[in-house]
Scaffold this motif. Sequence first.
Motif, PDB file in Angstrom:
ATOM      1  N   ASP A  68     -49.489  40.098  70.121  1.00 11.22           N
ATOM      2  CA  ASP A  68     -50.245  41.107  69.371  1.00 11.22           C
ATOM      3  C   ASP A  68     -50.188  42.456  70.081  1.00 11.22           C
ATOM      4  N   ARG A  69     -50.420  42.421  71.390  1.00 14.81           N
ATOM      5  CA  ARG A  69     -50.426  43.657  72.165  1.00 14.81           C
ATOM      6  C   ARG A  69     -49.065  44.360  72.108  1.00 14.81           C
ATOM      7  N   TYR A  70     -47.993  43.596  72.301  1.00 16.76           N
ATOM      8  CA  TYR A  70     -46.670  44.228  72.335  1.00 16.76           C
ATOM      9  C   TYR A  70     -46.242  44.738  70.961  1.00 16.76           C
ATOM     10  N   LEU A  71     -46.658  44.061  69.905  1.00 16.13           N
ATOM     11  CA  LEU A  71     -46.300  44.553  68.564  1.00 16.13           C
ATOM     12  C   LEU A  71     -47.012  45.875  68.274  1.00 16.13           C
ATOM     13  N   LEU A  72     -48.265  45.964  68.702  1.00 16.67           N
ATOM     14  CA  LEU A  72     -48.997  47.218  68.492  1.00 16.67           C
ATOM     15  C   LEU A  72     -48.385  48.351  69.317  1.00 16.67           C
ATOM     16  N   GLN A  73     -47.978  48.005  70.538  1.00 18.97           N
ATOM     17  CA  GLN A  73     -47.334  49.022  71.372  1.00 18.97           C
ATOM     18  C   GLN A  73     -46.012  49.462  70.751  1.00 18.97           C
ATOM     19  N   LEU A  74     -45.264  48.489  70.236  1.00 18.40           N
ATOM     20  CA  LEU A  74     -43.992  48.801  69.584  1.00 18.40           C
ATOM     21  C   LEU A  74     -44.216  49.720  68.391  1.00 18.40           C
ATOM     22  N   GLU A  75     -45.202  49.380  67.582  1.00 20.00           N
ATOM     23  CA  GLU A  75     -45.495  50.188  66.403  1.00 20.00           C
ATOM     24  C   GLU A  75     -45.791  51.632  66.801  1.00 20.00           C
ATOM     25  N   ALA A  76     -46.613  51.797  67.867  1.00 18.89           N
ATOM     26  CA  ALA A  76     -46.957  53.143  68.319  1.00 18.89           C
ATOM     27  C   ALA A  76     -45.715  53.887  68.809  1.00 18.89           C
ATOM     28  N   SER A  77     -44.850  53.204  69.553  1.00 20.62           N
ATOM     29  CA  SER A  77     -43.648  53.868  70.093  1.00 20.62           C
ATOM     30  C   SER A  77     -42.687  54.276  68.986  1.00 20.62           C
ATOM     31  N   VAL A  78     -42.472  53.363  68.042  1.00 19.77           N
ATOM     32  CA  VAL A  78     -41.534  53.667  66.955  1.00 19.77           C
ATOM     33  C   VAL A  78     -42.075  54.829  66.116  1.00 19.77           C
ATOM     34  N   THR A  79     -43.364  54.799  65.852  1.00 22.37           N
ATOM     35  CA  THR A  79     -43.975  55.860  65.054  1.00 22.37           C
ATOM     36  C   THR A  79     -43.870  57.205  65.780  1.00 22.37           C
ATOM     37  N   ALA A  80     -44.160  57.193  67.086  1.00 21.86           N
ATOM     38  CA  ALA A  80     -44.077  58.434  67.867  1.00 21.86           C
ATOM     39  C   ALA A  80     -42.660  58.996  67.865  1.00 21.86           C
ATOM     40  N   ALA A  81     -41.668  58.108  67.737  1.00 24.24           N
ATOM     41  CA  ALA A  81     -40.276  58.557  67.746  1.00 24.24           C
ATOM     42  C   ALA A  81     -39.771  58.893  66.342  1.00 24.24           C
ATOM     43  N   GLY A  82     -40.666  58.945  65.385  1.00 27.02           N
ATOM     44  CA  GLY A  82     -40.270  59.401  64.060  1.00 27.02           C
ATOM     45  C   GLY A  82     -39.929  58.307  63.068  1.00 27.02           C
ATOM     46  N   GLY A  83     -40.116  57.047  63.442  1.00 30.74           N
ATOM     47  CA  GLY A  83     -39.848  55.942  62.523  1.00 30.74           C
ATOM     48  C   GLY A  83     -41.102  55.543  61.766  1.00 30.74           C
ATOM     49  N   THR A  84     -40.935  54.699  60.750  1.00 28.42           N
ATOM     50  CA  THR A  84     -42.079  54.182  60.000  1.00 28.42           C
ATOM     51  C   THR A  84     -42.081  52.665  60.119  1.00 28.42           C
ATOM     52  N   VAL A  85     -43.226  52.090  60.467  1.00 31.99           N
ATOM     53  CA  VAL A  85     -43.298  50.642  60.671  1.00 31.99           C
ATOM     54  C   VAL A  85     -44.024  49.980  59.501  1.00 31.99           C
ATOM     55  N   HIS A  86     -43.441  48.892  58.997  1.00 33.11           N
ATOM     56  CA  HIS A  86     -44.048  48.098  57.916  1.00 33.11           C
ATOM     57  C   HIS A  86     -44.216  46.685  58.438  1.00 33.11           C
ATOM     58  N   TRP A  87     -45.247  46.002  57.971  1.00 27.80           N
ATOM     59  CA  TRP A  87     -45.481  44.620  58.393  1.00 27.80           C
ATOM     60  C   TRP A  87     -45.320  43.714  57.170  1.00 27.80           C
ATOM     61  N   ALA A  88     -44.635  42.585  57.361  1.00 28.29           N
ATOM     62  CA  ALA A  88     -44.421  41.664  56.241  1.00 28.29           C
ATOM     63  C   ALA A  88     -44.800  40.255  56.667  1.00 28.29           C
ATOM     64  N   ALA A  89     -45.791  39.679  55.982  1.00 26.53           N
ATOM     65  CA  ALA A  89     -46.268  38.348  56.359  1.00 26.53           C
ATOM     66  C   ALA A  89     -45.289  37.257  55.942  1.00 26.53           C
ATOM     67  N   ASP A  90     -44.551  37.492  54.862  1.00 26.26           N
ATOM     68  CA  ASP A  90     -43.598  36.462  54.426  1.00 26.26           C
ATOM     69  C   ASP A  90     -42.368  37.107  53.798  1.00 26.26           C
ATOM     70  N   ALA A  91     -41.456  36.232  53.354  1.00 25.75           N
ATOM     71  CA  ALA A  91     -40.181  36.701  52.826  1.00 25.75           C
ATOM     72  C   ALA A  91     -40.377  37.608  51.612  1.00 25.75           C
ATOM     73  N   ASP A  92     -41.252  37.205  50.703  1.00 24.20           N
ATOM     74  CA  ASP A  92     -41.434  37.993  49.481  1.00 24.20           C
ATOM     75  C   ASP A  92     -41.902  39.399  49.798  1.00 24.20           C
ATOM     76  N   GLU A  93     -42.841  39.475  50.740  1.00 21.09           N
ATOM     77  CA  GLU A  93     -43.373  40.782  51.100  1.00 21.09           C
ATOM     78  C   GLU A  93     -42.283  41.654  51.738  1.00 21.09           C
ATOM     79  N   ALA A  94     -41.489  41.068  52.613  1.00 19.72           N
ATOM     80  CA  ALA A  94     -40.412  41.818  53.263  1.00 19.72           C
ATOM     81  C   ALA A  94     -39.401  42.302  52.223  1.00 19.72           C
ATOM     82  N   ASN A  95     -39.039  41.416  51.306  1.00 22.85           N
ATOM     83  CA  ASN A  95     -38.072  41.784  50.270  1.00 22.85           C
ATOM     84  C   ASN A  95     -38.604  42.906  49.385  1.00 22.85           C
ATOM     85  N   ARG A  96     -39.897  42.807  49.089  1.00 23.55           N
ATOM     86  CA  ARG A  96     -40.494  43.838  48.246  1.00 23.55           C
ATOM     87  C   ARG A  96     -40.479  45.195  48.961  1.00 23.55           C
ATOM     88  N   ILE A  97     -40.835  45.197  50.236  1.00 26.28           N
ATOM     89  CA  ILE A  97     -40.852  46.454  51.001  1.00 26.28           C
ATOM     90  C   ILE A  97     -39.457  47.082  51.025  1.00 26.28           C
TER      91      ILE A  97
END
Lengths: 525, 210
Positions: A68-97
């Motif tokens: 949990d801690r490392y995913l939150l840190q990753l999200e913050a780093s990617v966002t700070a570097a200009g990326g956008t982070v999305h979370w997908a609980a399952d395949a359908d959600e990922a495909n939809r995104i």
Amino acid sequence: MTGTHLGMPAFPEAAREAVRDEVLRANLRHATHTIRDKRARAVAELEDWDRLRAAGKAVKDHTLAHLDRYLLQLEASVTAAGGTVHWAADADEANRIVTELVLATGEKEVVKVKSMATQEIGLNEALEAAGIAAYETDLAELIVQLGHDRPSHILVPAIHRNRGEIRDVFAAEMGGWGRPAPEGLGDDPRELAEAARLHLREKFLRAKVAVSGANFMVAETGTLVVFESEGNGRMCLTLPETLISVVGIEKVVPTFRDLEIFLQTLPRSSTAERMNLYTTMWTGLGPSKGADGDGPSAFHLVLLDNGRTDTLADEVGRQALRCIRCSACLNVCPVYERAGGHAYGSVYPGPIGAILSPQLRGTGSEIDATLPYASTLCGACYEVCPVAIDIPEVLLHLRERVVQGGPVTREGIRVRIRPADGHTAERAAMRAARILLDHPGALRAGERLLARARRLRPRRLPGPGRAWTDSRELPELPEHSFRDWWAQREKAGREKAGREKAGPAKVEPAKVEPAKPEHEKGARP
Amino acid sequence: MSAKEQILARIRRALPEPRPDTGIPRDYLAVHGARTPAETVDLLAANLTEYRAKVHRVDEDGIAVLLRRLLAERGSESVLVPPGLPPSWTAAVDATLIHDRADSTAHQLDAVDSVVTGCALAIAETGTLVLDGGPEQGRRRITLIPDHHICVVRVPGQVVDSVPRALPLLDPTRTLTWISGPSATSDIELDRVEGVHGPRTLEVVLLGAQ
Ligand code: SF4
């Protein structure tokens, strides 16, 4: 995880079919033996291999313990570097995104870098349903895609196809997807690769959207890493305007420095090379990117769960999440060699597939219930695994779950599964094993012995011996035929490799003392 | 509940507190073997050659002539150069120099025969060149689309022994491209074929006192 391939038979039936297919078996044999022998040489070059392996295991275990801690840190780093982070609980959600992101660009086609995660969720099919064409750009994936086929190996997905079959697929199908194959295309690998180069270059140069996975994500910096060899990865990661990466949450590592371990162990375990030909590392959009046309101007990271947190909840099974998808375990597996990748009914074939798929998907379907039996428990997969996943241990654990029932986590909820009716799975699995190995008696004895031995035997040495056993298995207590059989095979393989390569090739020391075969057919070629 | 909250909650349920905090054993080697700087350069050359890059050695005085020869031998009529490439390197080149511009498209680059760049560093043990988009290297796409890449490595200054020696010298905020030989595939019956999508020919010039 999406269900098994439509109409997919359970492992025993699929394996029976595959074992009868002479061409398939010959192709597989050649491939697995070649890579296996090369890998042993590449690994033997590093005198600190066992320490690198222990470090890689420790990095992964540490990350999983604080995911949990490392995913939150990753999200913050990617966002700070200009990326956008999305979370997908399952395949359908990922495909939809991903589908929505692509549609928002106004584009109707995407180029893809080979990625297990997007295969796992069936992204290509989901995009197709939304009217978006997804082009696989890895040569092997192209062969699979054009052939309306399924991948059969993690690293070389079209390994079950020989050059003549590939030629036919290219000649018949390329035209329907873009630039047709040249007139009179022959079956020389050079000609075939050239045809693929021309066919795909057209797509790279005009592509506006790319979809990739990643081998690693660095929490500290937000850096993503892709290993490849053809340059198709670089093309997809560089030329399009929008890059969408779909990555399993277990792919995060804490620090940039941690990459020094996997940059040494992954290529050697995977392609048996000191380094893969191309590695790309990118961090969000970076300070200068986008403005000067050096790389995409929009970057999206989709973090995928899809059964991973359920796997994490299983104390024995969670070690499967350490997997770096090197495919070394496939190449040493006697069952994979005979059955082929398709028999596993999932994008993750071989020993890792046998423990990962039933955990990601649950053991509800017949194929998933039989997968934990798709193994002789010979232990070769554990020996070669660069992150020391004890695949036999997880297999036994999953067999117990299937046969006896017990607590599992499904979509985050703790449930008890009931025992399989009359040990159906085990009976089915024994049938498969008999067909595969022609040694039913030895297999049963071996399984029982090994299962018992594994429970009794101390896993770690106490005192000063501890460091040694942290990265090694203690030798087996009882000798049993499959170990011997395996040791003999390995020895024969190494001798062959030694003969082929002039000079004193340093080989991996055998971890198992080669002993006299207990049955005459002990050493199979 | 958003997917993010859902995933984080599942992780927290899967991993009850307190969590173990085992350290990472870093007793693996920083370098494999002891070498003089000259031997390190030799190892780089040997590993690059094994992966089918062509390696040349030259000093400052000879580089202009060498580059002219390499481009002429290949029959290259146009050569792409990044903005910060030392002009002295290409002073004798007959081929038309094309300066990479931000607005040059992938299609335009596809029409160029060769590209000459420097590098950020090179790793001897693995035979790897690392590019980080610096002025002597230019944009990522210029070393990707043309079929012939000549990469100049200053020796021994830009050569490190190993991967663990390389990472601390690199800036992760820049996009890093690690190259260990020309593009290749082994997807068809494991027969190695050079040049699928990246450059088919990689030439490495080791530039230093000879
Ligand atoms: S389980 Fe281990 S050997 Fe198998 S693919 Fe994963 S990392 Fe490689």
